[in-house]
Design an enzyme around this catalytic site. Structure first.
Site, PDB file in Angstrom:
ATOM      1  CD  GLU A  41      -8.979   0.934   7.526  1.00 26.31           C
ATOM      2  OE1 GLU A  41      -9.109   0.098   8.440  1.00 26.31           O
ATOM      3  OE2 GLU A  41      -8.189   1.892   7.596  1.00 26.31           O
ATOM      4  CG  ASN A  70      -9.321  -1.583  11.734  1.00 28.19           C
ATOM      5  OD1 ASN A  70      -8.370  -2.229  11.281  1.00 28.19           O
ATOM      6  ND2 ASN A  70      -9.769  -0.475  11.175  1.00 28.19           N
ATOM      7  CG  ASP A  72      -0.328  -0.499   2.493  1.00 27.54           C
ATOM      8  OD1 ASP A  72       0.911  -0.521   2.574  1.00 27.54           O
ATOM      9  OD2 ASP A  72      -1.067  -0.854   3.416  1.00 27.54           O
TER      10      ASP A  72
HETATM   11  C1  F6R Z   1       1.320  -1.524   6.196  1.00 25.69           C
HETATM   12  C2  F6R Z   1       0.024  -2.147   6.288  1.00 25.69           C
HETATM   13  C3  F6R Z   1      -0.811  -2.119   7.513  1.00 25.69           C
HETATM   14  C4  F6R Z   1      -0.045  -2.479   8.791  1.00 25.69           C
HETATM   15  C5  F6R Z   1      -0.957  -2.455  10.012  1.00 25.69           C
HETATM   16  C6  F6R Z   1      -0.211  -2.777  11.285  1.00 25.69           C
HETATM   17  O1  F6R Z   1       1.863  -1.688   4.897  1.00 25.69           O
HETATM   18  O2  F6R Z   1      -0.369  -2.670   5.313  1.00 25.69           O
HETATM   19  O3  F6R Z   1      -1.878  -3.026   7.350  1.00 25.69           O
HETATM   20  O4  F6R Z   1       0.528  -3.742   8.633  1.00 25.69           O
HETATM   21  O5  F6R Z   1      -1.564  -1.207  10.121  1.00 25.69           O
HETATM   22  O6  F6R Z   1       0.697  -1.742  11.547  1.00 25.69           O
HETATM   23  P1  F6R Z   1       1.768  -1.843  12.718  1.00 25.69           P
HETATM   24  O7  F6R Z   1       2.733  -2.925  12.308  1.00 25.69           O
HETATM   25  O8  F6R Z   1       2.435  -0.497  12.754  1.00 25.69           O
HETATM   26  O9  F6R Z   1       1.040  -2.196  13.971  1.00 25.69           O
END
Ligand code: F6R
Length: 241
Positions: A143, A136, A67
């Site tokens: 999402e 979430n 992403d």
């Molecule tokens: C990042 C991504 C997100 C993160 C998720 C967890 O490329 O795709 O889905 O993996 O928000 O983020 P952290 O590791 O910072 O808790």
């Protein structure tokens, strides 16, 4: 689904790095799907050390990231382009021409999504997809929703994701409100999937996503159906299992 519980973040990172190192050792021309966020940082550090020691090489690896924020230029230090170059690409022997990240600067969102799907298709799909887990249940920036996404899509980030990411920006109002993300369909098409999660803050969602109902309200829950899915978590994230 395989569940590997490590004693702490460092051990989780080493175990995840073991799986990625094995993948690129057995298939040097692997296509790796990569994630940003704080969780994989330890895994990347391990991979960098092993590459420096000559134990693994990224020379023939292709990567496709999950992403990118919409509207952030590549040189913004919060862009995922910047993150990947800073935390991995510039520190291993990967050929940057073979690294791919959605183009956050493409204003035409339909075109940005179409082009990224074409990139993933043209590299032959993903051999090993590394994922983190949102509080979430989001994976990539997919999402909670009424249905699972298929290909790359442009998403409006939820309030909880914006708040979670605000720590990286000067203030909450600087956090981009949209992002381009690989779809759940594409993630599920990866030949192997590896998800890392650590800390007590992730315990609840780990239980819900991987031991609860499969529902687009918890996007990661669909990974329960993936034929080659490995969950690598630390004891704190496994506390409610
Ligand atoms: C990042 C991504 C997100 C993160 C998720 C967890 O490329 O795709 O889905 O993996 O928000 O983020 P952290 O590791 O910072 O808790």
């Amino acid at each position: 689904m395989r569940v590997i519980v490590a004693k702490d973040y460092e051990e989780m990172s080493r175990k995840a790095a073991n799986l990625i190192a094995a993948q690129i050792t057995l298939k040097p021309e692997s296509v790796l799907g990569l994630a940003t966020g704080s969780t994989p940082l330890g895994t990347y550090k391990e991979l960098i050390a092993r590459c420096a020691a000559g134990d693994i090489s990224f020379a023939q690896v292709t990567s496709v990231n999950l992403d990118e924020y919409r509207g952030l230029p590549r040189d913004n230090d919060q862009s995922y382009y910047y993150f990947m170059h800073h935390n991995l690409f510039s520190k291993v022997d990967i050929d940057c021409a073979r690294t791919h990240i959605p183009d956050g600067t493409e204003a035409d969102s339909a075109e940005a999504c179409r082009r990224y799907d074409e990139v993933v298709r043209s590299v032959g799909g993903v051999d090993l997809q590394l994922l983190g887990l949102g509080h979430n249940g989001h994976i990539g920036f997919n999402e909670p929703s009424d249905s699972f996404t298929k290909g790359t899509n442009c998403v409006n980030l939820t309030e909880s994701t914006i708040q979670a990411n605000a720590r990286f920006f000067a203030s909450e109002k600087d956090v981009p409100t949209q992002a381009y993300t690989m779809g759940i369909g594409t993630i599920m098409s990866a030949r192997r999937v590896l998800l890392v999660a650590n800390g007590e803050g992730k315990a609840e969602i780990v239980k819900k996503a991987f031991f609860g109902d499969i529902t687009p309200r918890v996007p990661a829950s669909i990974l329960q159906l993936h034929p080659d899915f490995t969950l690598v978590i630390d004891r704190a994230a496994a506390a409610l299992l």
